[in-house]
Design an enzyme around this catalytic site. Sequence first.
Site, mmCIF file in Angstrom:
data_model
loop_
_atom_site.group_PDB
_atom_site.id
_atom_site.type_symbol
_atom_site.label_atom_id
_atom_site.label_comp_id
_atom_site.label_asym_id
_atom_site.label_seq_id
_atom_site.Cartn_x
_atom_site.Cartn_y
_atom_site.Cartn_z
ATOM 1 N N ASP A 212 144.256 52.191 111.516
ATOM 2 C CA ASP A 212 144.175 53.227 110.522
ATOM 3 C C ASP A 212 142.689 53.556 110.355
ATOM 4 O OD1 ASP A 212 145.053 54.844 108.508
ATOM 5 O OD2 ASP A 212 144.776 53.316 106.970
ATOM 6 N N LYS B 90 128.075 75.338 93.241
ATOM 7 C CA LYS B 90 128.309 74.657 94.521
ATOM 8 C C LYS B 90 129.711 75.010 94.994
ATOM 9 C CE LYS B 90 130.493 70.307 93.281
ATOM 10 N NZ LYS B 90 130.146 69.105 92.566
ATOM 11 N N ASP C 262 146.791 50.226 105.316
ATOM 12 C CA ASP C 262 146.710 49.757 103.939
ATOM 13 C C ASP C 262 147.694 50.443 103.009
ATOM 14 O OD1 ASP C 262 145.492 52.166 104.115
ATOM 15 O OD2 ASP C 262 143.588 51.573 103.226
ATOM 16 N N ASP D 32 151.940 53.157 105.875
ATOM 17 C CA ASP D 32 151.734 52.359 107.071
ATOM 18 C C ASP D 32 152.790 51.277 107.243
ATOM 19 O OD1 ASP D 32 149.344 53.705 107.687
ATOM 20 O OD2 ASP D 32 148.257 52.469 106.233
#
Lengths: 1004, 329
Positions: free
Chosen positions: A358, A485, A698, A702
Amino acid sequence: MEKLKNLFSRKKKAKKDAKDFETTDHQVELSELYARFGVDPVKGLSSEAAAQKLEQYGRNQLTPPKVTPVWLLFLKTMFSGFNVLLWLGCTASCVCYAIEYSQDPWDAKTDNLYLGIVLGVVVFVTAIFQFTQERKSSTIMKSFAEMIPPKAKVLRDGKVSEIKAVELVPGDIVHVEFGDTTPADLRIIEARGMKVDNSSLTGENEPIARKPECTAVNPMETRNLAFFGTNIVEGTGVGLVILTGDKTAMGNIAGLTHKEAGKAPIHAEMHNFIRIIGIVAVGIGLTFFAISLLYKYHFLEALVFLIGIIVANVPEGIVCTVTICLTLTAVKMRKKNCLVKNLEAVETLGSTSTICSDKTGTLTQNKMTVTHFWFPEGKATYCAPGENIDPNGTTALAALIRSATLCSRADFKDPENKSVEIQKREATGDASEIAILRFCERTTGDVHVMRQANPKVAEIPFNSANKYQVSIHKRPKGPFLLVMKGAPEQIYARCSTYSRPGLPDEPVSSDFAKSFEKVNAHLGKKGERVLGFCDFELDPEKFPPDFTFDTEVTNFPLTGLRFLGVISMIDPPRPGVPEAVKLCQNAGIRVAMVTGDHPITATAIAKQVNIIRENAKVTLIVEDKDRENFRPCDGDFSVQDEALVIHGEQLKKLTDKELENIVRNHRQVVFARTSPVQKLIIVTAYQSVGKIVAVTGDGVNDAPALSKAHIGIAMGITGTEVSKSAADMILLNDNFTSIVTAVEEGRLIFDNLKKSIAYTLTSNVPELTPFLVYVVFGLPLPMSIIAILCIDLGTDMWPAISYAYEVAESDIMQRPPRDPKYDRLVNFRLLRYSYLQIGFIQGMAGFMTYAAVMADNGFRLNDLYNLRLRWEDKGINDLTDSFGQEWSFEERKCLEKCCHAAFFYAIVVVQWADLIASKMRTNSIVAHGFANKALNMGMLSTVLLCVFLLYTPFVNQMFALMPLRLRWCLIAIPYAFLIFTYDEMRRYWNRLHPQGLVFNETFY
Amino acid sequence: MSAKKGGSRYQPEETSLVANGKPAAAPVQKTGFKHFLYNKEEGSCLGRTAKSWFQILLFYIIFYTLLACFWLGCLYLFLSTLDYQLPRYHGPGTIIGVNPGLGYQPWVKSDPESTLIRFNTKDPESYKNYVEALDKYLEKYGNTTNTRTCGPGQSNKDVIVDGKLDNSTVGEACRFNLDTFAKAGCSKANAYGFKDGKPCIILSLNRLIGWTPEDYDGDVPAEVAGRYKKGSVAFNCEGTYDPDREYIGERQYVPPEGIDGRFFPYAVMPNYHQPIALVKFNSLPVNRLVQIQCRGYAKNVIYDIENGLGLVNFELIREDYPPKPRTEE
């Protein structure tokens, strides 16, 4: 309920064509959904309807997998492997006794009963040991279950009340707020600043806004769904329950996640080993059973021979030895931050040939960090974390930092505490804002000084529609300052001038546009997230100090601003990972990246961590046309070096053949934008071409891949409970580097187990041959079954276990992983070497000692031939020996015990030599040395145990052994030297002539 | 292969210890059992080519030849430490020890496990085996070479020093005479008493090098009182259990004092005559099993029922009915 169960089990069966989570409920109109579920949007479901639906859909919980009862598992251990053979021996002994007893209760030999009981106890004790050591915790479902919130606020009968979350049904309208865990799969009806963290499903932990509009066809990407088990981090919302329990996205993953026992390669190896030994034992046993029947032995006698041969052939202690060796290695690995949950997984990393890693959190730090900044007419500057940048160096940079500092909602949780390293201080806000905050803090020393000096008077927060964030600050002197921004293109479009370092501002020109685009593209290509910054001093005339800014109607300019520069950031690789990946590659292990992230980001990280080499040609398979143009290499090895980046969507469309080609031939592969099911498909593809696959991960997403892999590796710190319980190993420090140590340990233990088995098997020959000569030549029995057990479960145990501490002979990280088809734990070469060579010498030592004991007492070897019948005849009280002396039955039995003791002792002595010889497979003892303290102690323990068994009164009676004279103790010693010398010579020869005849015959 | 891979930074396949020293890339062939038995392409049988078989056989022939030489060498060395006249461990403190067991005859080879002597006085066939066994056992006493007649005061001690035959003497063992037995009605002529239902059973003490009977210091055990003579070993047979004692009837010991001490000690010698004694069961019950235990009596014959020392057990059945007509065989 029943139906649901069926559905669940069907899902299990159809695992191969596992489907991604699919629903269309987010695309249809809400009114249609209300109608479908028969729910009134104002009053909610009625209690009756809810009760009826609960009946229909079942409780809102995940069905735990069928758990095999503990006693059944224990029985399985009791009757697996060698235990079957030993039970056979045990039963046969008891049958013998029973038959004898039924014929003549007084004359029945209790030896058989005794042996039967001993064998039974041996099996029982070893089975209990094995069972307790190997028992795995099957807690996957439990941790899934822990993710379900206990309570939910639901609208029913027109009232909002709190009920147990398990009682939710599709059609319920629930209210959620920040801090809650989503109680079921929800279609959002209303959302007020609602953000969810889908990390438990997708692995990417970034709060994502939820709102009622459908924004994507893919249910995982649309904004109007909130998923069962995910966390709501901001805002509040109202949602309609569309799916519950096992049917939810989480349930889908849970359904794909189930442990398969015995997937570890060492399991297959042990199975193979047990099979080989079983065939040998039963083969020899039956042959001699037949021979003894041909010799006209009584059936019962033949049966006793059969037991003897089986017991001699089965290394009773080996399963325990292997278990303990694995446990010891697991302890070693634990100290190196690898917690092994499943004992058999200890070795798996050693044979791993592919690691599917991963990205986020494993290879990277899972922490956005500013890596580059650029201002007009400057070069894109790399800033390493920790490096101090002088903000006063250039005015352009100072303005950029000012803008970045002010235009931000992120802040440290504990601003006063400066003792902690900036990178480690906790902060609130969006990941990229935190990255910029840290960057500014590092550059300016303290962002709060500037923030307090320039208080914020107005702000438009970032949203995905306008893609910018703007705030207006009141400066201590001078006019208001507007800072902005956002996405660099957006910002650039709003600017008319740009700042230059040390020079007056310049209007935007095409040259400038070019350089900006170049930088933007350059940073984008690196997979970095780029943010543009600009500012503008508001005209003090138009905006006097008491001006009220309105963010709704924007009574201030948002164009014609001054461009300041860009800051780019990325989730950088963990330190040490690039080196670790390289080490893996040197060890012949392919490292593939499997991530849910963008192909570009994935590629960038892959390059940084050496998964893709710097100069490799990278082929992207992101669009349909990429896939159509792609020709997987077919036997053409030159393209092995070509790197591939495959998008999840394209992965779906690849044919099986193409995928097989990719996983077989390409060494550098990155899978991006993959779903849990695709991860599973990738793992399966690698496995189908014979790779031993390790998967790291994690997130909950998964879990299916973790459980499918030969070894699933979860992260100890950031990993979810689900991923930890689905995994076989947990990296306590979350660091990929630890995997390398684990690989090393795994490889070492495989080599050492080989040695241990070679050592243990050798003594089978001196244990077995006494029975063979007993049957064929009629010698009085040279070695008893009890003495065999004393060796297998006594003197051989500690030394065999101590091999676990043996150091490696060569650099095991420089050779490729073992080929599971060729490099077996036990092969016939090992058997031939152990049995036909070393074992043979050991047998000679035993028989020499036996002959000596007999001759010294009066029976010379030639007179022993065919003596068995008279020897064992209770009716003969005056058996004549070679010197004409006559022996009573009891005296003969006493002499026999003495022979058993001598034979036992001889085996102990030659096993000593074998212990030293088996320490090495290639090197000489001079080079290898005696560093293994456990083994050295083992040699001592063997001697002590042997002395204890032979010389302690009562103990030796119990084991039918006798004290020995010194003279007999010396006889086996030359054979010990012979074994040692022979093996040294053999290894020397093998080093001189690798691949030679002797090598091929004897290198196991 | 390596040329094509050139430039790759990691080429693990090139290292020496590749996959246990075998090329890792060795293609895994699909081989059936038939293929294993005989592979035409490779010309291999059981997985080996003719050359390979030859090499491996040669290897093992040399290996085992060398090992055999080593073993025989060891054996030779060991045997050279042995004395063919005297076992290394005998007498006090050894396994065989100093306590002789008892033996009995006839023992029939064809029925080895049994200690039952079963005979039918009316059927000579039934005791033929026993008679033959006794004949065979007593045969050796007919050979008198290397023996001498020992008078009073003479014994085997005269020719034995330290357990070995003293070659400086005549080196002849005391001759054992069977005349007493014949006089008592235990000879081949009357089938050792079996014919009359009064079987003669031979009792012997196990030969132990260096062992001679020791005299009782004080009281002689009641069982042999009156018969016991100093310097010899007396015997007494009794029913093993109470009912047996009831039925065992009269026993006649030939000679009454048992075995004379002059035949001890035993040593390896050309023609040792083992001294024996007889017990004759004069009034055995008919068609009834009698279990008998015989003991030897001297100070150094220790009676140990646990370890079966100083005693011997056997069973007798005397049958008395007309023989069944025997079919061929």
